[in-house]
Design an enzyme around this catalytic site. Structure first.
Site, PDB file in Angstrom:
ATOM      1  N   TYR A  39      -3.029  -9.355   3.577  1.00  0.00           N
ATOM      2  CA  TYR A  39      -4.223  -9.133   2.781  1.00  0.00           C
ATOM      3  C   TYR A  39      -5.343  -9.991   3.362  1.00  0.00           C
ATOM      4  O   TYR A  39      -5.311 -11.213   3.276  1.00  0.00           O
ATOM      5  CB  TYR A  39      -3.940  -9.500   1.319  1.00  0.00           C
ATOM      6  CG  TYR A  39      -5.092  -9.219   0.396  1.00  0.00           C
ATOM      7  CD1 TYR A  39      -5.552  -7.919   0.205  1.00  0.00           C
ATOM      8  CD2 TYR A  39      -5.730 -10.245  -0.302  1.00  0.00           C
ATOM      9  CE1 TYR A  39      -6.611  -7.649  -0.640  1.00  0.00           C
ATOM     10  CE2 TYR A  39      -6.792  -9.980  -1.150  1.00  0.00           C
ATOM     11  CZ  TYR A  39      -7.226  -8.685  -1.310  1.00  0.00           C
ATOM     12  OH  TYR A  39      -8.279  -8.423  -2.149  1.00  0.00           O
ATOM     13  N   LEU A  40      -6.304  -9.331   3.980  1.00  0.00           N
ATOM     14  CA  LEU A  40      -7.384 -10.069   4.639  1.00  0.00           C
ATOM     15  C   LEU A  40      -8.303 -10.685   3.584  1.00  0.00           C
ATOM     16  O   LEU A  40      -8.600 -10.070   2.573  1.00  0.00           O
ATOM     17  CB  LEU A  40      -8.165  -9.158   5.584  1.00  0.00           C
ATOM     18  CG  LEU A  40      -7.348  -8.499   6.707  1.00  0.00           C
ATOM     19  CD1 LEU A  40      -8.246  -7.673   7.612  1.00  0.00           C
ATOM     20  CD2 LEU A  40      -6.612  -9.538   7.546  1.00  0.00           C
ATOM     21  N   LYS A  95       0.834  -1.209   0.000  1.00  0.00           N
ATOM     22  CA  LYS A  95       0.000   0.000   0.000  1.00  0.00           C
ATOM     23  C   LYS A  95       0.866   1.256   0.000  1.00  0.00           C
ATOM     24  O   LYS A  95       1.959   1.268   0.559  1.00  0.00           O
ATOM     25  CB  LYS A  95      -0.896   0.016   1.251  1.00  0.00           C
ATOM     26  CG  LYS A  95      -1.865  -1.145   1.308  1.00  0.00           C
ATOM     27  CD  LYS A  95      -2.626  -1.201   2.627  1.00  0.00           C
ATOM     28  CE  LYS A  95      -3.746  -0.185   2.723  1.00  0.00           C
ATOM     29  NZ  LYS A  95      -4.577  -0.411   3.932  1.00  0.00           N
ATOM     30  N   ARG A 123     -11.498  14.443   7.986  1.00  0.00           N
ATOM     31  CA  ARG A 123     -12.399  15.372   7.262  1.00  0.00           C
ATOM     32  C   ARG A 123     -13.796  14.786   7.297  1.00  0.00           C
ATOM     33  O   ARG A 123     -14.019  13.703   7.817  1.00  0.00           O
ATOM     34  CB  ARG A 123     -11.941  15.496   5.808  1.00  0.00           C
ATOM     35  CG  ARG A 123     -11.804  14.131   5.154  1.00  0.00           C
ATOM     36  CD  ARG A 123     -11.721  14.192   3.656  1.00  0.00           C
ATOM     37  NE  ARG A 123     -11.312  12.924   3.067  1.00  0.00           N
ATOM     38  CZ  ARG A 123     -12.101  11.897   2.863  1.00  0.00           C
ATOM     39  NH1 ARG A 123     -13.384  11.945   3.194  1.00  0.00           N
ATOM     40  NH2 ARG A 123     -11.645  10.780   2.323  1.00  0.00           N
TER      41      ARG A 123
HETATM   42  P1  ADP Z   1      -7.354   4.390   0.627  1.00  0.00           P
HETATM   43  O1  ADP Z   1      -6.834   5.459   1.526  1.00  0.00           O
HETATM   44  O2  ADP Z   1      -6.645   4.317  -0.690  1.00  0.00           O
HETATM   45  O3  ADP Z   1      -8.851   4.414   0.498  1.00  0.00           O
HETATM   46  P2  ADP Z   1      -7.527   2.256   2.634  1.00  0.00           P
HETATM   47  O4  ADP Z   1      -6.397   1.834   3.484  1.00  0.00           O
HETATM   48  O5  ADP Z   1      -8.618   3.076   3.278  1.00  0.00           O
HETATM   49  O6  ADP Z   1      -6.957   3.008   1.337  1.00  0.00           O
HETATM   50  O7  ADP Z   1      -8.205   0.992   1.980  1.00  0.00           O
HETATM   51  C1  ADP Z   1      -9.235   1.096   1.013  1.00  0.00           C
HETATM   52  C2  ADP Z   1      -9.867  -0.259   0.783  1.00  0.00           C
HETATM   53  O8  ADP Z   1      -8.868  -1.215   0.362  1.00  0.00           O
HETATM   54  C3  ADP Z   1     -10.492  -0.884   2.025  1.00  0.00           C
HETATM   55  O9  ADP Z   1     -11.816  -0.437   2.241  1.00  0.00           O
HETATM   56  C4  ADP Z   1     -10.441  -2.351   1.637  1.00  0.00           C
HETATM   57  O10 ADP Z   1     -11.441  -2.640   0.667  1.00  0.00           O
HETATM   58  C5  ADP Z   1      -9.109  -2.492   0.909  1.00  0.00           C
HETATM   59  N1  ADP Z   1      -8.010  -2.877   1.850  1.00  0.00           N
HETATM   60  C6  ADP Z   1      -7.152  -2.040   2.486  1.00  0.00           C
HETATM   61  N2  ADP Z   1      -6.285  -2.721   3.252  1.00  0.00           N
HETATM   62  C7  ADP Z   1      -6.588  -4.035   3.132  1.00  0.00           C
HETATM   63  C8  ADP Z   1      -6.055  -5.268   3.684  1.00  0.00           C
HETATM   64  N3  ADP Z   1      -5.026  -5.278   4.510  1.00  0.00           N
HETATM   65  N4  ADP Z   1      -6.642  -6.436   3.316  1.00  0.00           N
HETATM   66  C9  ADP Z   1      -7.697  -6.447   2.448  1.00  0.00           C
HETATM   67  N5  ADP Z   1      -8.238  -5.335   1.879  1.00  0.00           N
HETATM   68  C10 ADP Z   1      -7.695  -4.143   2.217  1.00  0.00           C
END
Ligand code: ADP
Length: 448
Positions: free
Chosen positions: A202-203, A158, A291
């Protein structure tokens, strides 16, 4: 209270903020690009200033032009809305340096929570459970391999500066790790100008559940329950609902209180959202949004709290007008995000609205800047309307949403209304039985 607020945004959210201001007796200043000259929020504002050409970078993101607009109109505060500069610490600082109030949290909180590695460290310090993963940024393949060994595959790479689901790549096993790392890093560099990445397990099949927080500048923090935003495509929310059909009363109270306490420790003020993934009865923090959220209306519908009004009051230094004990959750609410795009191919569909008729009746709320004859410009996000329903029960909401979608006429462009109509009839959605993977799996099956 402020006499005049500049709304540094466009579209439905600018209109939402304008409405809150007018109900509070506050004059509004709209800023707009040349493409948004005829926008509804510009028409309704007490004053309007054109700040640049259509491209976001030279208009809605152009900080000096926005500050000048506030200066020449005599606005005392700036509401940044959602997206654009809403989480930009430098902008918040610039607003304050010019003697104006930024309607949002402190620049430090914006900065820390905007960097996802720092945010995760802070989350742990203030007592929140996080997704297992790297301790900080991952800078080499060797390090990535070690992290993956401890968490197990699959892993998600990420972007540290991430947002909007961009800069994320999955590696299912070690052979995919190198490519995933460089792809995520390149995407992050292109999207955010920062190539930094970190890693998480990755869940497999989680739900996205987030807690709405509201905190004043006097140390009072209240949580307003959760929103379930698991109906997603490409990590972007499509439908949201509150409360979540997956949580028990006990789980709701526990995660709400845990989050409330953590935010108290953080010393945060304004509105904010703590996002979690929820799997097998466990919550894992993923990020905090410092926000207002696009999906804030569903919380307003079940709590009766006007989040924008409270946010403005807090920025002015007022205490919260309620305590945790005053918050009562009433019924259920669902929001469908309606985009100007083809419902199957998702190709954007800007253009002129030949016809417009919004649904109405008991329990319906439409947050939209559309009107008949309006042209949806091609330069911005494709969100054109949020259709929100409130009902005594989830089932009542489902029936009401189907009815409202059927009434909604947006003629002349493609919209995602047919997609929502389809989703509202799916047994899994009707049963509340869906995770963040559901929509994409469902679309793949339908395309077979
Ligand atoms: P962003 O800031 O780009 O929106 P987030 O961290 O909020 O990123 O994650 C956005 C989406 O990505 C989550 O709602 C979920 O669907 C997926 N996601 C993020 N981290 C994980 C993870 N560790 N395992 C599975 N899905 C994930």
């Amino acid at each position: 209270m402020f006499d005049k607020i500049l709304i540094a945004n466009r579209g439905e959210i600018a209109l939402r903020i304008h409405r809150a201001c007018k109900e509070m007796g506050i004059d509004t200043v709209a800023i707009h690009s040349t493409a948004d000259h005829d926008a509804m929020n510009v028409r309704l504002a007490d004053e309007a200033v054109c700040i640049g050409p259509p491209a976001g970078g030279v208009s809605y993101l152009h900080m000096p032009a926005i500050i000048s607009a506030a200066d020449i109109t005599g606005a005392q505060a700036v509401h940044p809305g959602v997206g654009f500069l809403s989480e930009n610490a430098n902008f918040a600082e610039m607003v304050e340096t010019h003697g104006l109030t930024f309607i949002g949290p402190s620049p430090d909180h914006l900065r820390n929570m905007g960097d996802k590695v720092t945010a995760k460290k802070i989350a742990q310090e203030i007592g929140l459970p996080v997704v297992p993963g790297s301790a900080g940024e991952v800078t080499s393949l060797k390090e990535a391999k070690e992290v993956a060994k401890s968490t197990g595959y699959p892993v998600l790479i990420k972007a540290t500066a991430g947002g909007g689901g961009r800069g994320m790549k999955i590696a299912n096993d070690e052979s995919e790790l190198e490519d995933a790392l460089s792809m995520a890093s390149n995407e992050a560099k292109a999207a955010f100008g920062n190539a930094g990445v970190y890693m998480e397990k990755y869940l497999g099949n989680p739900r996205h559940i987030e807690i709405q927080i509201i905190a004043d500048k006097h140390g009072n923090v209240v949580h307003l329950g959760e929103r379930d935003c698991s109906m997603q495509r490409r990590h972007q929310k499509v439908i949201e609902e509150a409360p979540s059909p997956a949580l028990s009363v006990k789980e709701r109270e526990e995660i709400g209180e845990l989050t409330r306490k953590a935010i108290e420790r953080l010393g945060y003020h304004s509105v904010g959202t703590v996002e979690y993934l929820y799997e097998n009865g466990e919550f894992f923090f993923i990020e905090m949004n410092t926000r207002l959220q696009v999906e804030h209306p569903i919380t307003e519908m079940i709590t009766g709290v006007d989040l924008v009004r409270e946010q403005i009051r807090i920025a002015h230094g007022h205490k919260l007008s309620f305590t945790q004990k005053d918050i009562r959750f009433s019924g259920h609410s669902i929001e469908c995000r309606i985009n100007a795009e083809h419902p199957e191919t998702f190709v954007p569909s800007p253009g002129k609205l030949q016809e417009y008729h919004a649904p109405g009746g008991l329990g319906i709320r439409v947050d939209s800047h559309l009107y008949s004859g309006y042209s949806v410009p091609p330069h911005y996000d494709s969100l054109i309307s949020k259709l929100i329903v409130h009902g005594k029960t989830r089932n009542e909401c489902l029936m009401r949403m189907r009815r409202a979608l059927g009434e909604y006429v947006i003629g002349g462009i493609n919209t995602s209304i047919p997609l929502h109509q389809h989703l509202l009839h799916q047994p899994d959605f009707i049963n509340g039985d869906y995770s963040i993977k559901w929509l994409e799996t469902h679309m793949e099956e339908n395309n077979k």
